[in-house]
Design an enzyme around this catalytic site. Structure first.
Site, short mmCIF file in Angstrom:
data_model
loop_
_atom_site.label_atom_id
_atom_site.label_comp_id
_atom_site.label_asym_id
_atom_site.label_seq_id
_atom_site.Cartn_x
_atom_site.Cartn_y
_atom_site.Cartn_z
N LYS A 218 70.08 -5.04 -40.38
CA LYS A 218 69.42 -3.73 -40.48
C LYS A 218 67.92 -3.90 -40.75
O LYS A 218 67.10 -3.26 -40.10
CB LYS A 218 70.09 -2.91 -41.59
N SER A 219 67.57 -4.76 -41.68
CA SER A 219 66.15 -4.94 -42.02
C SER A 219 65.36 -5.42 -40.80
O SER A 219 64.26 -4.95 -40.51
CB SER A 219 66.00 -5.99 -43.13
N ARG B 18 62.36 -3.47 -38.34
CA ARG B 18 61.05 -4.12 -38.15
C ARG B 18 60.78 -4.44 -36.69
O ARG B 18 59.63 -4.40 -36.24
CB ARG B 18 60.97 -5.38 -39.03
N GLY C 81 65.83 4.59 -46.56
CA GLY C 81 64.65 4.28 -47.37
C GLY C 81 63.75 3.28 -46.66
O GLY C 81 62.52 3.39 -46.71
N ARG D 110 65.14 10.09 -53.55
CA ARG D 110 64.66 8.75 -53.92
C ARG D 110 63.16 8.71 -54.15
O ARG D 110 62.40 9.49 -53.56
CB ARG D 110 65.09 7.75 -52.83
N SER E 229 60.44 -5.15 -54.59
CA SER E 229 60.84 -4.31 -53.46
C SER E 229 60.19 -4.77 -52.17
O SER E 229 58.95 -4.71 -52.01
CB SER E 229 60.48 -2.85 -53.72
N GLN F 284 60.53 -3.20 -49.46
CA GLN F 284 60.06 -2.01 -48.76
C GLN F 284 58.63 -1.69 -49.17
O GLN F 284 57.79 -1.36 -48.33
CB GLN F 284 60.98 -0.82 -49.05
N ASP G 237 71.61 -5.63 -52.29
CA ASP G 237 72.52 -4.66 -51.65
C ASP G 237 73.98 -5.05 -51.80
O ASP G 237 74.87 -4.29 -51.40
CB ASP G 237 72.18 -4.54 -50.16
N ARG H 157 73.68 3.06 -57.81
CA ARG H 157 74.85 2.24 -57.46
C ARG H 157 75.62 1.73 -58.67
O ARG H 157 76.82 1.45 -58.56
CB ARG H 157 74.43 1.07 -56.55
#
Ligand code: S3P
Length: 450
Positions: free
Chosen positions: A28-29, A33, A101, A129, A174, A176, A327, A358
């Protein structure tokens, strides 16, 4: 505000042994990108193995709204004809990033240093968030951000017409935030410097270098210092997205807790910034082996073989490993319930600001199913009940969080009584083939709460 449509209740029950090969979807990451950097290159980037989950599809739509030509050729093959660094057009409409996110934060970074205005929104989870962690550093470039109370979406960003490069120490671990600042730095003249005290996933750094940006990474006493020279011309790439270790976690952990199982999960990236779960499971005594270890596209890759592991022990997960498995704590907490002894997970404050809180979401569901959990602001612990000791029998809330839903489905495979979730629809954000794939291994998952 978008949602996930009609809730899909799901139930997972004890099945026979899980056997076979689990081909999990693309990372996914890396998928996000690939689309974003493809949109910033001049020419056509070709992508194979793209994750076609809702999160990534929302990013593809956003890249189209900003002017890139994004084409789906079928079967995970996509192409992106980019507009060049600084070439985004102003979108006609609100950008809806759904549940993602990563999508919203990275895209905000890119547009923050371009002379355009964009408004972002998401689903009920994303709109809760924190975004200030991204808009605070973006404001240093000259960007203006106006959102709801507490820095929440929906939010409008007015990009800086004359951005200045920044030096920014990321206050929370992070990837992100780090990536948003680097992507903003792409269109600022001069050198943008990002410092992170703890290493987080480094896909942005690797991919920026691959697209031809001048970027250096130094390990210093201050931390990892990343220096990016702004306003490069990015060259289109051919990208084969590796399979996602965060998705591999589910068939791997399902095999460990389901008697008699033996599952092969091929082609999984073992980049050290992502592979913390597998190290932890092996520390607990899981029968998890790496076969056919190799390098693909500059990344370490292996086929994972996971077998039923009745002798796992609870451990203290080293807090310094948290970023490399952030995660994976929900599904680890499920495995911990089937181990003997206590598993302690500390240094995990970030878990409280993911798609759901979570720690809270897992603690509620685990307790409802007969497992003892203790928690504090930045830690939690799970009392293992052994391979045959988890009662199950309850319905858990998934709180619009794909990883919470999948973790409880894994729990049902080894528990004495079936385990249900109120809504499995968020699974489509990251692992759209979860149900057929797990069923093909022998899992019993049905769409009902009985
Ligand atoms: C991601 C970074 C992590 C992770 C998320 C994907 C990324 O979030 O939880 O699923 O692709 O950069 P944080 O950066 O907030 O830790």
């Amino acid at each position: 505000m978008s949602g996930h449509g009609t809730p899909i209740p799901m139930t997972s029950r004890r099945s026979g042994p899980l056997k076979g090969v689990a081909e999990v979807p693309g990372d996914k990451s890396i998928s996000h990108r690939s689309l974003i950097l493809g949109a910033l290159a001049i020419g056509e980037t070709q992508i194979t193995g793209l994750l076609e989950g809702e999160d990534v599809i929302d990013t593809a739509k956003a890249m189209r709204a900003f002017g890139a030509e994004v084409t789906d050729h079928g079967g995970g093959e996509w192409s992106v004809r980019g507009v060049g660094v600084g070439g985004f057009q102003e979108p006609d409409n609100v950008i809806d990033c759904g549940n993602s996110g990563t999508g919203v934060r990275l895209i905000m970074g890119v547009m923050a240093t371009q002379p355009i205005t964009a408004t972002f929104t998401g689903d009920a989870s994303l709109n809760k968030r924190p975004m200030a962690r991204v808009t605070d550093p973006l404001e240093l470039f000259g960007t203006q951000a106006v959102g709801r109370e507490g820095g929440r979406l929906p939010m409008t960003l007015v990009g800086a017409a004359d951005p200045v490069p920044v030096r920014y120490e990321v206050p929370v671990p992070s990837a992100q935030v780090k990536s948003a600042v680097l992507l903003a730095g792409l269109n600022a003249p001069g050198k943008t410097v990002v410092i992170e005290k703890e290493a987080t996933r480094d896909h942005s750094e690797r991919m920026l270098a691959g697209f031809g940006a001048e970027i250096t990474v130094e390990d210093t006493d201050e931390g990892r210092v990343i220096t990016l020279t702004g306003q490069p011309e990015l060259k289109p790439q051919i990208i084969a997205v590796p399979r996602d270790p965060s998705s591999a976690a589910f068939p791997v952990c399902a095999a460990l807790v389901t008697p008699g199982s033996d599952v092969l999960v091929p082609g999984i990236g073992l980049n050290p910034t992502r592979a913390g779960l597998f190290t932890t499971l092996r520390d607990m005594g899981a029968d998890l082996t790496y076969e056919n270890e190799r390098e693909e596209g500059g990344e370490p890759v292996a086929d994972l073989r996971a077998k039923f592991s009745p002798n796992m022990k609870g451990i203290e997960v080293p807090p310094e490993r948290a970023a490399s498995m952030i995660d994976e704590y929900p599904v680890l907490s499920v495995v911990a319930a089937f181990a003997t002894g206590t598993t302690m997970m500390a240094g995990v404050k970030e878990l409280r600001v993911k798609e759901s809180d979570r720690i809270d979401a897992m603690a509620r569901g685990l307790r409802a199913n007969g497992v003892t959990v203790e928690e504090g602001a930045d830690w939690w612990s799970v009392e293992g009940l052994g391979p045959d000791g988890v009662p199950g029998g309850a319905t858990c809330e998934s709180f619009l969080d794909h990883r919470i839903a999948m973790s409880f489905m894994v729990m049902g495979m080894g528990a004495q009584e079936p385990v249900s979730v109120d809504d499995g629809s968020p699974i489509a954000t990251s692992f759209p083939i979860f149900e057929p794939l797990m069923s093909s291994l022998g899992a019993q998952i049905v769409r009902s709460n009985t």
